[in-house]
Write a protein that holds these residues in place. Structure first.
Motif, PDB file in Angstrom:
ATOM      1  N   ALA A  28       0.878  -1.162   0.165  1.00 33.62           N
ATOM      2  CA  ALA A  28       0.047   0.173  -0.057  1.00 33.62           C
ATOM      3  C   ALA A  28       0.814   1.367  -0.160  1.00 33.62           C
ATOM      4  O   ALA A  28       0.518   2.230  -0.734  1.00 33.62           O
ATOM      5  N   ILE A  29       1.902   1.223   1.027  1.00 34.24           N
ATOM      6  CA  ILE A  29       2.912   2.378   0.732  1.00 34.24           C
ATOM      7  C   ILE A  29       3.333   2.791  -0.589  1.00 34.24           C
ATOM      8  O   ILE A  29       3.541   3.748  -1.283  1.00 34.24           O
ATOM      9  N   ALA A  30       3.840   1.332  -1.189  1.00 41.55           N
ATOM     10  CA  ALA A  30       4.625   1.531  -2.573  1.00 41.55           C
ATOM     11  C   ALA A  30       3.582   2.298  -3.670  1.00 41.55           C
ATOM     12  O   ALA A  30       3.793   3.021  -4.437  1.00 41.55           O
ATOM     13  N   PHE A  31       2.334   1.636  -3.537  1.00 46.93           N
ATOM     14  CA  PHE A  31       1.016   2.207  -4.436  1.00 46.93           C
ATOM     15  C   PHE A  31       0.890   3.664  -4.145  1.00 46.93           C
ATOM     16  O   PHE A  31       0.395   4.495  -4.911  1.00 46.93           O
ATOM     17  N   ALA A  32       0.718   4.132  -2.781  1.00 45.25           N
ATOM     18  CA  ALA A  32       0.623   5.281  -2.495  1.00 45.25           C
ATOM     19  C   ALA A  32       1.549   6.356  -3.273  1.00 45.25           C
ATOM     20  O   ALA A  32       1.175   7.328  -3.605  1.00 45.25           O
ATOM     21  N   TYR A  33       2.635   5.878  -3.083  1.00 46.90           N
ATOM     22  CA  TYR A  33       4.030   6.855  -3.585  1.00 46.90           C
ATOM     23  C   TYR A  33       3.850   7.013  -5.065  1.00 46.90           C
ATOM     24  O   TYR A  33       3.870   8.043  -5.798  1.00 46.90           O
ATOM     25  N   SER A  43       3.708  15.900  -4.145  1.00 45.14           N
ATOM     26  CA  SER A  43       5.080  15.812  -3.900  1.00 45.14           C
ATOM     27  C   SER A  43       5.582  14.592  -2.708  1.00 45.14           C
ATOM     28  O   SER A  43       4.483  14.293  -2.118  1.00 45.14           O
ATOM     29  N   PRO A  44       6.692  14.335  -2.899  1.00 42.67           N
ATOM     30  CA  PRO A  44       6.964  13.033  -1.926  1.00 42.67           C
ATOM     31  C   PRO A  44       6.650  13.500  -0.427  1.00 42.67           C
ATOM     32  O   PRO A  44       6.455  12.672   0.409  1.00 42.67           O
ATOM     33  N   LYS A  45       6.895  14.819  -0.247  1.00 46.29           N
ATOM     34  CA  LYS A  45       6.718  15.247   1.049  1.00 46.29           C
ATOM     35  C   LYS A  45       5.098  15.138   1.568  1.00 46.29           C
ATOM     36  O   LYS A  45       4.713  14.716   2.470  1.00 46.29           O
ATOM     37  N   GLU A  46       4.400  15.516   0.401  1.00 47.55           N
ATOM     38  CA  GLU A  46       2.653  15.208   0.664  1.00 47.55           C
ATOM     39  C   GLU A  46       2.434  13.820   0.826  1.00 47.55           C
ATOM     40  O   GLU A  46       1.578  13.524   1.900  1.00 47.55           O
ATOM     41  N   VAL A  47       3.113  12.964   0.197  1.00 48.97           N
ATOM     42  CA  VAL A  47       2.815  11.612   0.398  1.00 48.97           C
ATOM     43  C   VAL A  47       3.212  11.035   1.588  1.00 48.97           C
ATOM     44  O   VAL A  47       2.389  10.388   2.314  1.00 48.97           O
ATOM     45  N   ILE A  48       4.406  11.391   2.098  1.00 52.15           N
ATOM     46  CA  ILE A  48       4.988  10.919   3.432  1.00 52.15           C
ATOM     47  C   ILE A  48       3.823  11.505   4.460  1.00 52.15           C
ATOM     48  O   ILE A  48       3.714  10.812   5.515  1.00 52.15           O
ATOM     49  N   ALA A  49       3.293  12.777   4.340  1.00 49.84           N
ATOM     50  CA  ALA A  49       2.594  13.349   5.284  1.00 49.84           C
ATOM     51  C   ALA A  49       1.281  12.558   5.363  1.00 49.84           C
ATOM     52  O   ALA A  49       0.499  12.860   6.326  1.00 49.84           O
ATOM     53  N   THR A  50       0.882  11.629   4.632  1.00 52.21           N
ATOM     54  CA  THR A  50      -0.481  10.921   4.515  1.00 52.21           C
ATOM     55  C   THR A  50      -0.166   9.782   5.778  1.00 52.21           C
ATOM     56  O   THR A  50      -1.282   9.250   5.865  1.00 52.21           O
ATOM     57  N   TRP A  51       0.942   9.372   5.817  1.00 56.19           N
ATOM     58  CA  TRP A  51       1.192   8.377   7.054  1.00 56.19           C
ATOM     59  C   TRP A  51       0.289   8.906   8.369  1.00 56.19           C
ATOM     60  O   TRP A  51       0.481  10.004   8.876  1.00 56.19           O
ATOM     61  N   PRO A  52      -0.535   8.075   8.746  1.00 49.54           N
ATOM     62  CA  PRO A  52      -1.392   8.373   9.866  1.00 49.54           C
ATOM     63  C   PRO A  52      -0.669   8.246  11.136  1.00 49.54           C
ATOM     64  O   PRO A  52      -0.796   7.304  11.982  1.00 49.54           O
ATOM     65  N   LEU A  53      -0.213   9.701  11.698  1.00 47.97           N
ATOM     66  CA  LEU A  53       0.536   9.663  12.611  1.00 47.97           C
ATOM     67  C   LEU A  53      -0.175   9.496  13.879  1.00 47.97           C
ATOM     68  O   LEU A  53       0.336   8.861  14.832  1.00 47.97           O
ATOM     69  N   LYS A  54      -1.310   9.999  13.772  1.00 47.68           N
ATOM     70  CA  LYS A  54      -2.087  10.008  15.222  1.00 47.68           C
ATOM     71  C   LYS A  54      -2.488   8.449  15.357  1.00 47.68           C
ATOM     72  O   LYS A  54      -2.418   7.802  16.762  1.00 47.68           O
ATOM     73  N   ILE A  55      -2.925   7.599  14.565  1.00 49.52           N
ATOM     74  CA  ILE A  55      -3.349   6.255  14.643  1.00 49.52           C
ATOM     75  C   ILE A  55      -1.860   5.288  15.028  1.00 49.52           C
ATOM     76  O   ILE A  55      -1.961   4.600  16.011  1.00 49.52           O
ATOM     77  N   PHE A  56      -0.899   5.791  14.470  1.00 47.93           N
ATOM     78  CA  PHE A  56       0.467   4.993  14.841  1.00 47.93           C
ATOM     79  C   PHE A  56       1.038   5.246  16.151  1.00 47.93           C
ATOM     80  O   PHE A  56       1.139   4.359  16.723  1.00 47.93           O
ATOM     81  N   GLY A 299      -3.766   3.205   5.503  1.00 50.14           N
ATOM     82  CA  GLY A 299      -4.134   4.542   5.680  1.00 50.14           C
ATOM     83  C   GLY A 299      -3.589   5.464   4.859  1.00 50.14           C
ATOM     84  O   GLY A 299      -4.356   6.333   4.374  1.00 50.14           O
ATOM     85  N   MET A 300      -2.242   5.337   4.285  1.00 50.30           N
ATOM     86  CA  MET A 300      -1.616   6.354   3.342  1.00 50.30           C
ATOM     87  C   MET A 300      -2.511   6.148   1.976  1.00 50.30           C
ATOM     88  O   MET A 300      -2.773   7.044   1.288  1.00 50.30           O
ATOM     89  N   LEU A 301      -2.797   4.762   1.548  1.00 50.60           N
ATOM     90  CA  LEU A 301      -3.275   4.588   0.309  1.00 50.60           C
ATOM     91  C   LEU A 301      -4.767   4.907   0.227  1.00 50.60           C
ATOM     92  O   LEU A 301      -5.248   5.631  -0.715  1.00 50.60           O
ATOM     93  N   ILE A 302      -5.540   5.113   1.261  1.00 46.65           N
ATOM     94  CA  ILE A 302      -6.813   5.519   1.549  1.00 46.65           C
ATOM     95  C   ILE A 302      -6.596   7.050   1.462  1.00 46.65           C
ATOM     96  O   ILE A 302      -7.547   7.648   0.691  1.00 46.65           O
ATOM     97  N   SER A 303      -5.758   7.786   1.969  1.00 46.38           N
ATOM     98  CA  SER A 303      -5.555   9.147   1.895  1.00 46.38           C
ATOM     99  C   SER A 303      -5.278   9.503   0.417  1.00 46.38           C
ATOM    100  O   SER A 303      -5.899  10.694  -0.059  1.00 46.38           O
ATOM    101  N   VAL A 304      -4.570   8.932  -0.243  1.00 51.94           N
ATOM    102  CA  VAL A 304      -4.476   9.088  -1.718  1.00 51.94           C
ATOM    103  C   VAL A 304      -5.738   8.764  -2.432  1.00 51.94           C
ATOM    104  O   VAL A 304      -6.134   9.610  -3.405  1.00 51.94           O
TER     105      VAL A 304
END
Length: 433
Positions: A28-33, A43-56, A299-304
Motif C-alpha cells: 500500500a505504501i508503494a502504491f501510495a507513492y 510531492s514526496p513530502k505530501e505523500v509521506i504526510a499521509t502516514w496516519p501519525l495519530k493512529i500510529f 491508511g496512506m493509500l486511503i488518503s491518496v
C-alpha cells in the motif's frame, strides 16, 4: 480513471500480500507513492504526510503499556483462572471461553494476541471435553473480537480514531465506539447460546472438566500489572463518561479535553517500567508491528484515494443507487465479503469508515447504525481461514491432519453462520432503530 486505479491498487495490495506472504501495508505504501506522485502530482513530502501519525502513536503507546501484561504472564494466568472457575459447568464452557477472551482482550491484549495464546487452549479443551470445534472456535474468536472492541482496547481505539479523522466529534466517536462494543457482545451471546441449545437437543454429551488443574496465584508483578491496567482504564473512561452525564460542567469538560489515551498510556508505561513489571526490550519486541505497518500503510493509500476523489465517488454511488433503508445492511454485506480475505482493522474499516459521515448526513441516517453494521459484518466472517482470525485458529491446530479437517468447517460452516447472524442483526438494527 485515477479513482479506478486507486481501487485497483487496494485490491492488488491485498492479493499480493496474501500471495507472497508480505505485509499488505508495504504494498500500500508503494502504491501510495506511485499513484500519489506520478498520478496525482503530489510531492514526496505530501505523500509521506499521509502516514496516519495519530493512529500510529495511539496504537504504539497503548500496545506498549498492555504488552507488560503479556510479557509477565498476567493475561495468560487470568485465562487459566477463568477456565478453572468454570470446570464444574461443562455445558457453559463455550461461554467461559468467550468471557475469558473478552476480559483478556478488553484488558489490552488485543484480538491477535488473545487468539495466539487462547486458540491452542480452546482446541485442546474441545478435544478433551468433546466440545464441537466450530462452537469452540467461534467462542474464542467472537470473544477476542468483542473484547478488543471495548472503547479503551486496541480495536475500539482504532475505530474512534478513524471516526474522528472522518470528521466526527470526540464525544460522538466515543458513543459510537461503545455502541459497536455492545453490538459485538450481543451477537456472539445469541449465536453461542443457540449453538449450545442445538447441541443439547441433539444429545451431544460433554466429558468432565475435572482434569483442569488449579492454577497458581498471581505473583507480585502480575497483581501490580492488573491493578495498574484497571487504573489506566478508569483514567481513560471516566472523564468522557462524566462529560456525557454533565456536559455543561466546565471542570469536567476541561479535564475531558486533556484526556488522550495515547499520552496516558505512555505515562503508565513509564510507571510500569519504574515498578519493574516487565523487561523494556521484550515489551517493545512484543508490539504488533505487522498490524501497525498494515494499518498505517493502507491508511496512506486511503488518503491518496480521498485526494483522487475515490471516496466521494463511492459515497455518491451508494447514496444514489441503494434505498436509504438498506444502506447499513449493504455496508455490512460489503464489509463481510471484504473480511473474508482482508483485515477488519487494516483494510475494511479504514476503507469504509470515511464514507459514513457524508452518506449518513445526506440520507438522514444515524452514523452509529452504519458504523455498527460495518464492524458486525466484517467481524462475522473474520473466522474465515483466509482471514486473520481463521488463519490464527488453523495455526493453533496440533498437526496437519487436524488443520485439514478444521479448514472446511471454518470456511463452509463457521463463516456462513457468522454472516447469517450478522445479516439478521443488521436488518433488525436498521428497521428497529
Amino acid at each position: 480513471m485515477m479513482s479506478l486505479l486507486v481501487v485497483g491498487a487496494i485490491i492488488v495490495s491485498i492479493v499480493l500480500g496474501y500471495r507472497f506472504k508480505i505485509n499488505i501495508g508495504l504494498f500500500a505504501i508503494a502504491f501510495a507513492y506511485l499513484l500519489g506522485c506520478f498520478g496525482l502530482g503530489m510531492s514526496p513530502k505530501e505523500v509521506i504526510a499521509t502516514w496516519p501519525l495519530k493512529i500510529f502513536f495511539i496504537i504504539f503507546s497503548v500496545c506498549l503499556f498492555y504488552s507488560f501484561a503479556i510479557v509477565n504472564g498476567t493475561l495468560e494466568k487470568l485465562a487459566e483462572h477463568l477456565m478453572y472457575r468454570c470446570r464444574n459447568f461443562p455445558h457453559l464452557l463455550p461461554f467461559a471461553i468467550f468471557l475469558a477472551a473478552v476480559i483478556i482482550s478488553a484488558l489490552g491484549a488485543g484480538y491477535y494476541t488473545v487468539l495466539a495464546f487462547m486458540a491452542p487452549i480452546t482446541l485442546l479443551l474441545c478435544e478433551r471435553t468433546k466440545l464441537n470445534l466450530i462452537v469452540g472456535a467461534m467462542a474464542v474468536n467472537y470473544g477476542a473480537l468483542a473484547g478488543a472492541n471495548f472503547v479503551s482496547s486496541q480495536s475500539g481505539i482504532i475505530f474512534r480514531t478513524l471516526m474522528t479523522n472522518a470528521g466526527l466529534a470526540d464525544n460522538t466517536a466515543f458513543i459510537n465506539s461503545f455502541g459497536i462494543f455492545v453490538s459485538t457482545m450481543v451477537v456472539p451471546i445469541v449465536v453461542i447460546g443457540g449453538l449450545i441449545l442445538v447441541s443439547r437437543k441433539r444429545g451431544v454429551a460433554m466429558a468432565s472438566m475435572d482434569h483442569v488443574e488449579r492454577p497458581s496465584p498471581l505473583n507480585r508483578e502480575q497483581k501490580s500489572t492488573l491493578v495498574l491496567t484497571l487504573i489506566m482504564m478508569a483514567t481513560v473512561l471516566l472523564p468522557p463518561i462524566a462529560n456525557l452525564i454533565a456536559p455543561d460542567n466546565a471542570t469536567i469538560s476541561l479535564i475531558n479535553s486533556k484526556v488522550d489515551i495515547g499520552l496516558i498510556a505512555s505515562v503508565f508505561s513509564v510507571i510500569a517500567l519504574l515498578m519493574k513489571l516487565g523487561d523494556e526490550r521484550k515489551a517493545i519486541a512484543s508490539l504488533p508491528w505487522g498490524t501497525i505497518i498494515m494499518i498505517c500503510g493502507v491508511g496512506m493509500l486511503i488518503s491518496v484515494a480521498i485526494k483522487a476523489g475515490t471516496i466521494d465517488m463511492l459515497g455518491s454511488w451508494i447514496g444514489t443507487s441503494i434505498p436509504p433503508v438498506l444502506v447499513p445492511v449493504v455496508f455490512g454485506v460489503v464489509a463481510a465479503f471484504m473480511s473474508l480475505f482482508a483485515s477488519t482493522l487494516g483494510v475494511v474499516t479504514p476503507a469504509l469508515f470515511p464514507l459514513v459521515p457524508s452518506i449518513a448526513g445526506t440520507l438522514g441516517i444515524d452514523p452509529m447504525i452504519i458504523f455498527i453494521a460495518i464492524v458486525v459484518g466484517a467481524q462475522a466472517t473474520s473466522i474465515s481461514p483466509f482471514s486473520s482470525g481463521g488463519s490464527l485458529i488453523l495455526g493453533s491446530c496440533p498437526n496437519d491432519e487436524a488443520r485439514a479437517g478444521l479448514l472446511p468447517k471454518l470456511l463452509f460452516r463457521a463463516a456462513p453462520l457468522g454472516f447469517a447472524a450478522a445479516l439478521i442483526f443488521n436488518l433488525l438494527l436498521t428497521f428497529v432503530f
